[in-house]
Motif scaffolding. Structure first.
Motif, mmCIF file in Angstrom:
data_model
loop_
_atom_site.group_PDB
_atom_site.id
_atom_site.type_symbol
_atom_site.label_atom_id
_atom_site.label_comp_id
_atom_site.label_asym_id
_atom_site.label_seq_id
_atom_site.Cartn_x
_atom_site.Cartn_y
_atom_site.Cartn_z
ATOM 1 N N SER A 50 0.833 -1.205 0.000
ATOM 2 C CA SER A 50 0.000 0.000 0.000
ATOM 3 C C SER A 50 0.865 1.251 0.000
ATOM 4 O O SER A 50 0.586 2.226 -0.723
ATOM 5 C CB SER A 50 -0.925 0.008 1.222
ATOM 6 O OG SER A 50 -1.870 -1.041 1.143
ATOM 7 N N CYS A 72 -7.819 -4.855 -0.880
ATOM 8 C CA CYS A 72 -7.683 -4.228 0.436
ATOM 9 C C CYS A 72 -9.005 -4.261 1.204
ATOM 10 O O CYS A 72 -9.023 -4.495 2.412
ATOM 11 C CB CYS A 72 -7.190 -2.796 0.277
ATOM 12 S SG CYS A 72 -5.478 -2.672 -0.304
ATOM 13 N N ALA A 73 -10.108 -4.031 0.492
ATOM 14 C CA ALA A 73 -11.414 -4.062 1.163
ATOM 15 C C ALA A 73 -11.751 -5.474 1.626
ATOM 16 O O ALA A 73 -12.236 -5.669 2.748
ATOM 17 C CB ALA A 73 -12.492 -3.540 0.226
ATOM 18 N N CYS A 78 -7.276 -1.518 4.823
ATOM 19 C CA CYS A 78 -7.539 -0.317 4.030
ATOM 20 C C CYS A 78 -6.780 0.875 4.580
ATOM 21 O O CYS A 78 -7.128 1.419 5.634
ATOM 22 C CB CYS A 78 -9.037 -0.030 3.986
ATOM 23 S SG CYS A 78 -9.999 -1.394 3.291
ATOM 24 N N PHE A 83 -6.549 4.846 -0.303
ATOM 25 C CA PHE A 83 -7.886 4.979 -0.871
ATOM 26 C C PHE A 83 -8.156 6.405 -1.349
ATOM 27 O O PHE A 83 -8.889 6.609 -2.317
ATOM 28 C CB PHE A 83 -8.939 4.495 0.131
ATOM 29 C CG PHE A 83 -9.227 3.022 0.010
ATOM 30 C CD1 PHE A 83 -10.421 2.571 -0.516
ATOM 31 C CD2 PHE A 83 -8.287 2.078 0.406
ATOM 32 C CE1 PHE A 83 -10.686 1.215 -0.652
ATOM 33 C CE2 PHE A 83 -8.534 0.716 0.279
ATOM 34 C CZ PHE A 83 -9.733 0.283 -0.260
ATOM 35 N N SER A 108 -15.762 -1.707 -3.265
ATOM 36 C CA SER A 108 -14.622 -1.695 -2.350
ATOM 37 C C SER A 108 -14.705 -0.534 -1.370
ATOM 38 O O SER A 108 -14.473 -0.702 -0.168
ATOM 39 C CB SER A 108 -13.318 -1.625 -3.143
ATOM 40 O OG SER A 108 -13.198 -2.714 -4.027
ATOM 41 N N ALA A 112 -15.240 -0.971 2.595
ATOM 42 C CA ALA A 112 -14.230 -0.424 3.499
ATOM 43 C C ALA A 112 -14.796 0.657 4.411
ATOM 44 O O ALA A 112 -14.155 1.027 5.406
ATOM 45 C CB ALA A 112 -13.072 0.151 2.679
#
Length: 278
Positions: A50, A72-73, A78, A83, A108, A112
């Motif tokens: 990330s 990631c979600a 997250c 994001f 997503s 999240a």
């Protein structure tokens, strides 16, 4: 997950920091996607990739963005900075997105729990334009994409009347292609944003009735809730939901059981009698 596959993923996670400079956007997205798909918890890997994605974000294409956000979600890893960058890059390149990329991204963000009003507004405006022009991209939207979209917008409470209208008109024509979860999510979404028309929920009921045997407990209870919330009379549907719920009582958790008992046949409590009869 087979032990041999687990060993491979462990080796990938261990090696990634040493070769991080060789990772391009596609490699980052695909690696995250692989770990999320296999439900492998790798918090350090997600944090490392990330962070590595941030300075490369302007090189992420639609597929990379969709896969990264989805992974990631799904893994519940997250990074808010990531994001935010994904939202900005999506807004810049949305015209290049395919339907699956669009639905993956909004699903997503909703999953999240990360607000992205600019992204949701841009996506909705684009869908309305595509739908009204019957564009080539619009004709590639399928049941899964429609269900994911309306579920995501309802989840984040982002109402866009024109988008819900254009999706409603298209989805009614293809409810036979929706799986049980898509049907339940679609009904829940339109009830949640209070856009449940008699025409839509009548067509949904016709699609739901022959499929209820395939519904899990949560799908039965959320469908009952949706029709009760919408105030749409569907006695035949409520009777069948009650019968199916009775047969599956052992798989209901306390929340699903409460919802089903509270909302099945709201005008005629006979549905509840069927549900609890032994």
């Amino acid at each position: 997950l087979e032990s041999s596959n687990m060993r491979i993923l462990d080796a990938v996670a261990d090696a990634t920091p040493r070769v991080l400079e060789d990772f391009n956007p596609q490699a980052i997205a695909n690696t995250l996607w692989a770990f999320a798909t296999k439900d492998v918890a790798a918090p350090e890997l997600f944090e490392t990739l990330s962070t590595a994605a941030l300075p490369l974000m302007d090189r992420f294409n639609a597929q990379d963005l969709g896969n990264t956000a989805w992974a990631c979600a799904k893994a519940d890893k997250c990074d808010s900075r990531l994001f935010q960058r994904i939202e900005a890059q999506c807004c810049r390149t949305l015209h290049k997105f395919e339907p699956q990329n669009i639905s993956n991204v909004v699903w997503s963000f909703a999953t999240a729990g990360i607000p992205a009003p600019n992204l949701f507004r841009a996506v909705a405006d684009g869908i309305v334009e595509d739908g009204r022009r019957n564009s080539h991209r619009w004709r590639r939207f399928n049941a899964q994409a429609f269900a994911n979209l309306v579920w995501a917008y309802a989840t984040v409470k982002h109402d866009h009347p024109q988008m819900f209208d254009v999706i409603e008109h298209a989805a009614i024509q293809c409810f036979d292609q929706f799986d049980p979860q898509n049907l339940a999510n679609f009904a829940w979404a339109y009830a949640t944003v209070e856009r449940a028309s008699p025409q839509l929920f009548g067509a949904l009921a016709q699609a739901l009735l022959p499929r209820l045997d395939d519904f899990i407990a949560e799908g039965l209870s959320s469908t009952a809730w949706a029709y009760a919330k919408a105030g749409i009379a569907a006695p035949a549907l409520f009777r069948e939901i009650a019968k199916n719920a009775q047969a599956k009582l052992g798989s209901f958790n306390h929340q699903a059981l409460y919802v089903a008992a509270s909302h099945v046949s709201p005008r005629r409590r006979g549905g509840c009698r069927v549900l609890f009869q032994r």
